[in-house]
Write a protein that holds these residues in place. Structure first.
Motif, PDB file in Angstrom:
ATOM      1  N   VAL A  39      83.094  54.868  -3.517  1.00 21.93           N
ATOM      2  CA  VAL A  39      82.568  54.199  -2.326  1.00 21.93           C
ATOM      3  C   VAL A  39      82.979  52.730  -2.367  1.00 21.93           C
ATOM      4  CG1 VAL A  39      80.477  53.537  -1.095  1.00 21.93           C
ATOM      5  CG2 VAL A  39      80.651  55.808  -2.140  1.00 21.93           C
ATOM      6  N   THR A  40      83.450  52.219  -1.244  1.00 23.73           N
ATOM      7  CA  THR A  40      83.911  50.836  -1.154  1.00 23.73           C
ATOM      8  C   THR A  40      83.106  50.076  -0.104  1.00 23.73           C
ATOM      9  OG1 THR A  40      85.566  51.201   0.585  1.00 23.73           O
ATOM     10  CG2 THR A  40      86.234  51.665  -1.687  1.00 23.73           C
ATOM     11  N   THR A  41      83.231  48.760  -0.128  1.00 18.22           N
ATOM     12  CA  THR A  41      82.635  47.933   0.912  1.00 18.22           C
ATOM     13  C   THR A  41      83.468  48.066   2.185  1.00 18.22           C
ATOM     14  OG1 THR A  41      83.944  46.014   0.245  1.00 18.22           O
ATOM     15  CG2 THR A  41      81.776  46.277  -0.784  1.00 18.22           C
ATOM     16  N   PRO A  42      82.926  47.663   3.341  1.00 20.08           N
ATOM     17  CA  PRO A  42      83.689  47.782   4.593  1.00 20.08           C
ATOM     18  C   PRO A  42      84.983  46.981   4.604  1.00 20.08           C
ATOM     19  CG  PRO A  42      81.363  47.442   5.051  1.00 20.08           C
ATOM     20  CD  PRO A  42      81.538  47.223   3.579  1.00 20.08           C
ATOM     21  N   ASN A  43      85.060  45.915   3.790  1.00 23.43           N
ATOM     22  CA  ASN A  43      86.229  45.039   3.821  1.00 23.43           C
ATOM     23  C   ASN A  43      87.211  45.294   2.689  1.00 23.43           C
ATOM     24  OD1 ASN A  43      85.275  43.408   6.106  1.00 23.43           O
ATOM     25  ND2 ASN A  43      83.681  42.757   4.677  1.00 23.43           N
ATOM     26  N   SER A  44      87.061  46.424   1.993  1.00 18.20           N
ATOM     27  CA  SER A  44      87.957  46.721   0.875  1.00 18.20           C
ATOM     28  C   SER A  44      88.268  48.216   0.843  1.00 18.20           C
ATOM     29  CB  SER A  44      87.313  46.313  -0.454  1.00 18.20           C
ATOM     30  OG  SER A  44      88.131  46.674  -1.543  1.00 18.20           O
ATOM     31  N   ASN A  45      89.456  48.533   0.341  1.00 22.05           N
ATOM     32  CA  ASN A  45      89.860  49.920   0.141  1.00 22.05           C
ATOM     33  C   ASN A  45      89.691  50.357  -1.311  1.00 22.05           C
ATOM     34  OD1 ASN A  45      90.757  50.290   2.860  1.00 22.05           O
ATOM     35  ND2 ASN A  45      92.644  49.185   2.352  1.00 22.05           N
ATOM     36  N   TYR A  46      89.147  49.467  -2.149  1.00 24.85           N
ATOM     37  CA  TYR A  46      89.118  49.718  -3.583  1.00 24.85           C
ATOM     38  C   TYR A  46      87.687  49.765  -4.109  1.00 24.85           C
ATOM     39  CZ  TYR A  46      93.958  48.219  -2.974  1.00 24.85           C
ATOM     40  OH  TYR A  46      95.259  48.092  -2.541  1.00 24.85           O
ATOM     41  N   ALA A  47      87.470  50.675  -5.048  1.00 29.06           N
ATOM     42  CA  ALA A  47      86.156  50.828  -5.667  1.00 29.06           C
ATOM     43  C   ALA A  47      85.956  49.783  -6.763  1.00 29.06           C
ATOM     44  CB  ALA A  47      86.021  52.229  -6.249  1.00 29.06           C
ATOM     45  N   ARG A  48      84.700  49.508  -7.051  1.00 28.73           N
ATOM     46  CA  ARG A  48      84.406  48.518  -8.079  1.00 28.73           C
ATOM     47  C   ARG A  48      83.090  48.831  -8.795  1.00 28.73           C
ATOM     48  NH1 ARG A  48      84.136  43.291  -4.564  1.00 28.73           N
ATOM     49  NH2 ARG A  48      84.992  44.616  -2.926  1.00 28.73           N
ATOM     50  N   SER A  49      83.033  48.426 -10.049  1.00 29.34           N
ATOM     51  CA  SER A  49      81.788  48.306 -10.799  1.00 29.34           C
ATOM     52  C   SER A  49      81.774  46.853 -11.240  1.00 29.34           C
ATOM     53  CB  SER A  49      81.772  49.258 -12.001  1.00 29.34           C
ATOM     54  OG  SER A  49      80.611  49.060 -12.781  1.00 29.34           O
ATOM     55  N   GLU A  50      80.965  46.026 -10.587  1.00 31.27           N
ATOM     56  CA  GLU A  50      81.150  44.575 -10.684  1.00 31.27           C
ATOM     57  C   GLU A  50      79.834  43.844 -10.524  1.00 31.27           C
ATOM     58  OE1 GLU A  50      84.523  41.613  -8.845  1.00 31.27           O
ATOM     59  OE2 GLU A  50      83.384  42.816  -7.417  1.00 31.27           O
ATOM     60  N   LEU A  51      79.675  42.779 -11.316  1.00 31.40           N
ATOM     61  CA  LEU A  51      78.508  41.907 -11.208  1.00 31.40           C
ATOM     62  C   LEU A  51      78.744  40.846 -10.156  1.00 31.40           C
ATOM     63  CD1 LEU A  51      77.683  41.324 -14.987  1.00 31.40           C
ATOM     64  CD2 LEU A  51      76.468  42.827 -13.397  1.00 31.40           C
ATOM     65  N   ARG A  52      77.667  40.530  -9.425  1.00 32.98           N
ATOM     66  CA  ARG A  52      77.681  39.447  -8.435  1.00 32.98           C
ATOM     67  C   ARG A  52      76.657  38.408  -8.863  1.00 32.98           C
ATOM     68  NH1 ARG A  52      75.740  35.719  -4.634  1.00 32.98           N
ATOM     69  NH2 ARG A  52      76.481  36.115  -2.519  1.00 32.98           N
ATOM     70  N   GLU A  53      77.051  37.138  -8.894  1.00 37.07           N
ATOM     71  CA  GLU A  53      76.166  36.073  -9.351  1.00 37.07           C
ATOM     72  C   GLU A  53      74.945  35.931  -8.448  1.00 37.07           C
ATOM     73  OE1 GLU A  53      76.222  31.292 -10.426  1.00 37.07           O
ATOM     74  OE2 GLU A  53      77.877  32.177  -9.284  1.00 37.07           O
ATOM     75  N   MET A  54      73.769  35.764  -9.099  1.00 37.74           N
ATOM     76  CA  MET A  54      72.502  35.561  -8.400  1.00 37.74           C
ATOM     77  C   MET A  54      71.803  34.336  -8.987  1.00 37.74           C
ATOM     78  SD  MET A  54      72.437  38.179  -6.308  1.00 37.74           S
ATOM     79  CE  MET A  54      70.735  38.364  -5.777  1.00 37.74           C
ATOM     80  N   ASN A  55      70.797  33.846  -8.278  1.00 35.82           N
ATOM     81  CA  ASN A  55      69.909  32.836  -8.829  1.00 35.82           C
ATOM     82  C   ASN A  55      68.765  33.530  -9.563  1.00 35.82           C
ATOM     83  OD1 ASN A  55      71.323  30.608  -7.634  1.00 35.82           O
ATOM     84  ND2 ASN A  55      70.379  31.158  -5.668  1.00 35.82           N
TER      85      ASN A  55
END
Length: 286
Positions: free
Chosen positions: A122-138
């Motif tokens: 499953v990908t985001t609407p703006n990408s054709n590629y799958a990921r297992s990835e951290l996103r920075e948070m506060n």
């Protein structure tokens, strides 16, 4: 300086492997501690680093949150509904019994925090590629969204365990400030062993590629992605630093860091993909 450290702080650590004692001296919270310290001690910064790094201070029997401070990250996985990948909040990632699955887990051999992204997912609407990835948070649970002014750093010690073609292992991504969904930069690792920085030409798109290093698949290496003075990207790979100007068209945008396995190839295969193991990951802002 406000420091966010992925991995628990270490005062003094001693471990013995193969009859050789590896000692990590007293380390402040702003340095690479525990598993990261072991990784740096075991692997030189040059291209001839070791094939497998032992995270001597990490417990391979617990979830990543038992070895790593995941209070400033959320996880995106390559599962969910089309166009809407599953996101795991920081609250579920933390602790020895925190979240892990086949896409995000502790390597039971060396304690590495490991990310798996298959070519089909499953990908985001703006990408054709799958990921297992951290996103920075506060730490308060809100999304990190910082200005280019000041000094910002993402430091990592890692190895690409396997990759079909190409994987992004670190990013600065655009946050609020406009309609663009592009990254400011992406750091790629190719199956050839080349490490390549992609800098975005403008918020509307277009990427310029810069080859910045070479490390064989399975070998440990390190990088620092930094922004200084609001106008310069400072990239260090295995001790070699290069600088890149940030176009003024990005000035209106806030930013955030990402790290993990963002696969850059797609197919119908769920067994081919990119597996990336992290031994240290540190974010700082000042």
């Amino acid at each position: 300086m406000r420091m966010r450290t992925l991995l628990t702080s270490l005062a003094t650590a001693t471990a013995v492997t193969g009859g050789l004692a590896l000692v990590a001296p007293a380390a402040p919270a702003s340095s690479l501690p525990t598993a990261a310290t072991a990784a740096v001690a075991a692997a030189p910064s040059g291209q001839g680093s070791t094939n497998v790094v032992s995270s001597l201070m990490a417990d391979p029997s617990v979830a990543p949150g038992g070895n790593f401070d995941l209070s400033v990250w959320q996880l995106q996985e390559p599962v969910g509904s089309p166009g809407s990948p599953t996101t795991i909040p920081s609250s579920r990632l933390q602790g020895a019994n925190g979240f892990q699955d086949s896409y995000f887990y502790t390597d039971t051999r060396d304690g590495a925090m490991t990310f798996w992204a298959p070519e089909k997912g499953v990908t985001t609407p703006n990408s054709n590629y799958a990921r297992s990835e951290l996103r920075e948070m506060n730490r308060n649970g809100t999304a990190a969204n910082w200005s280019l002014s000041g000094a910002h750093q993402l430091k990592a010690t890692l190895r690409v365990v396997s990759v079909t073609s190409n994987v992004c292992v670190g990013q600065i991504h655009l946050g609020t400030g406009g309609s663009s969904t592009k990254p400011l930069l992406e750091l790629y690792y190719r199956s050839s062993g080349d490490i390549v920085l992609g800098t975005e030409n403008s918020p509307s798109g277009g990427q310029t590629l810069h080859t910045v290093g070479h490390v064989s698949v399975g070998k440990t290496w390190n990088y620092t992605i930094a922004v200084s003075g609001g106008h310069t990207i400072d990239l260090t790979v295995n001790g070699s630093t290069t600088h890149y100007a940030i176009p003024s068209s990005f000035d209106a945008y806030k930013q955030y860091f990402k790290a993990g396995s963002y696969n850059q190839s797609s197919s119908d295969s769920t067994t081919k993909g990119a597996r990336v193991a992290f031994y240290g990951l540190t974010v700082s802002h000042s």
